[in-house]
Design a protein around this motif. Structure first.
Motif, mmCIF file in Angstrom:
data_model
loop_
_atom_site.group_PDB
_atom_site.id
_atom_site.type_symbol
_atom_site.label_atom_id
_atom_site.label_comp_id
_atom_site.label_asym_id
_atom_site.label_seq_id
_atom_site.Cartn_x
_atom_site.Cartn_y
_atom_site.Cartn_z
ATOM 1 N N VAL A 82 -11.299 -8.801 5.372
ATOM 2 C CA VAL A 82 -12.105 -8.056 5.811
ATOM 3 C C VAL A 82 -13.607 -7.964 5.081
ATOM 4 C CG1 VAL A 82 -11.653 -5.938 5.385
ATOM 5 C CG2 VAL A 82 -12.774 -6.140 7.369
ATOM 6 N N ALA A 85 -15.747 -10.918 5.516
ATOM 7 C CA ALA A 85 -16.531 -11.225 6.852
ATOM 8 C C ALA A 85 -18.051 -10.100 6.149
ATOM 9 C CB ALA A 85 -15.505 -10.821 7.951
ATOM 10 N N PRO A 112 -16.328 -12.144 11.415
ATOM 11 C CA PRO A 112 -14.834 -11.050 11.036
ATOM 12 C C PRO A 112 -14.213 -12.131 12.424
ATOM 13 C CG PRO A 112 -16.954 -10.738 12.272
ATOM 14 C CD PRO A 112 -17.898 -11.332 11.906
#
Length: 266
Positions: A82, A85, A112
């Motif tokens: 994450v 992302a 993501p």
């Protein structure tokens, strides 16, 4: 194979930002981290670092579709994907301020996707929307804002009269990472790097889970070493040689201790 791709990506980022010397120094410092031996073990750190490094390089060179694709793969590799992302999405959204492009918008959405797909898959497997969070609770790995980290730091540094060497190394790594992030902000690193390392640090330091693997979890955060690489690039050859030799020997010692003495996983 993944460790070689990771080293290549780390070198590419450092060389793109500050030249070949810094790229080489950054790669050596990253490889000589105290738990660097993990890069040759059956963990996902090498693959994740490779995907993160090349995603960040793609962002820095304006190749947003490639960056988003690599970020999506990173999200399928580790939960800390994450952070990759977020770095790519932020860069893509900021690029829209200079003019709308479908490629930038698609990159912001795609980055993501891998992480969201993994979280969704866990939810489907468990039959509940918060399945991923439920698994984390089973592992006692909930977000606690850093309370457990602070407790363990205090225990290792002040309360335990004879802490394990490996736990001391983990503690020093965590504290050094915080200092290096402050230096990175002072150096005004590119925003994607600061977003990536900042979120990675928040996840690692804010977790209430097991303490001893946290140095390993920070292995992908190679941009944190850029201030050291820049300093050594400007230093004398003698100091540079001494610093790199000490780093390599220290890493070899910690790696041997980790494999031969430390009773748990790294």
């Amino acid at each position: 194979m993944s460790s070689f791709l990771a080293a290549w990506g780390v070198h590419a980022v450092g060389s793109h930002l500050h030249g070949r010397r810094v790229g080489v120094l950054l790669t050596v410092l990253w490889a000589a981290l105290p738990v660097g031996l993990v890069q040759w073990m059956g963990y996902t750190e090498s693959l994740f670092t490779a995907l993160a490094a090349w995603a960040l390089y793609a962002v820095l060179t304006g190749k947003l579709p490639w960056a988003a694709s690599l970020a999506a793969l990173a999200g399928l590799t580790r939960p800390t994907g994450v952070a990759v992302a977020a770095a790519v999405t932020v860069a893509a959204l900021l690029s829209l301020r200079r003019g709308f492009t479908f490629r930038a918008l698609a990159a912001a959405v795609l980055a993501p996707a891998g992480w969201l797909a993994y979280v969704g898959w866990v939810g489907l497997r468990l039959g509940r929307w918060d399945g991923y969070l439920a698994v984390q609770r089973l592992w006692h790995n909930e977000w606690d804002g850093g309370a457990e980290t602070v407790r363990r730091l205090r225990e290792v540094l002040a309360q335990n009269s004879s802490p394990e060497l490996f736990l001391i190394m983990v503690t020093v790594t965590l504290l050094a990472a915080v200092v290096l992030y402050g230096l990175s902000m002072g150096d005004r690193q590119p925003l994607p790097l600061l977003v990536f390392t900042g979120i990675l640090l928040l996840i690692v330091l804010g977790s209430g889970g097991v303490y001893f693997p946290r140095a390993r979890f920070l292995l992908p955060g190679f941009p944190l070493l850029l201030p050291l690489a820049l300093y050594l690039a400007r230093a004398s050859r003698r100091l540079r040689t001494l610093a790199l030799t000490a780093a390599v020997l220290g890493s070899a010692y910690c790696g041997a201790y980790m494999v031969l003495v430390w009773p748990s996983a790294p």
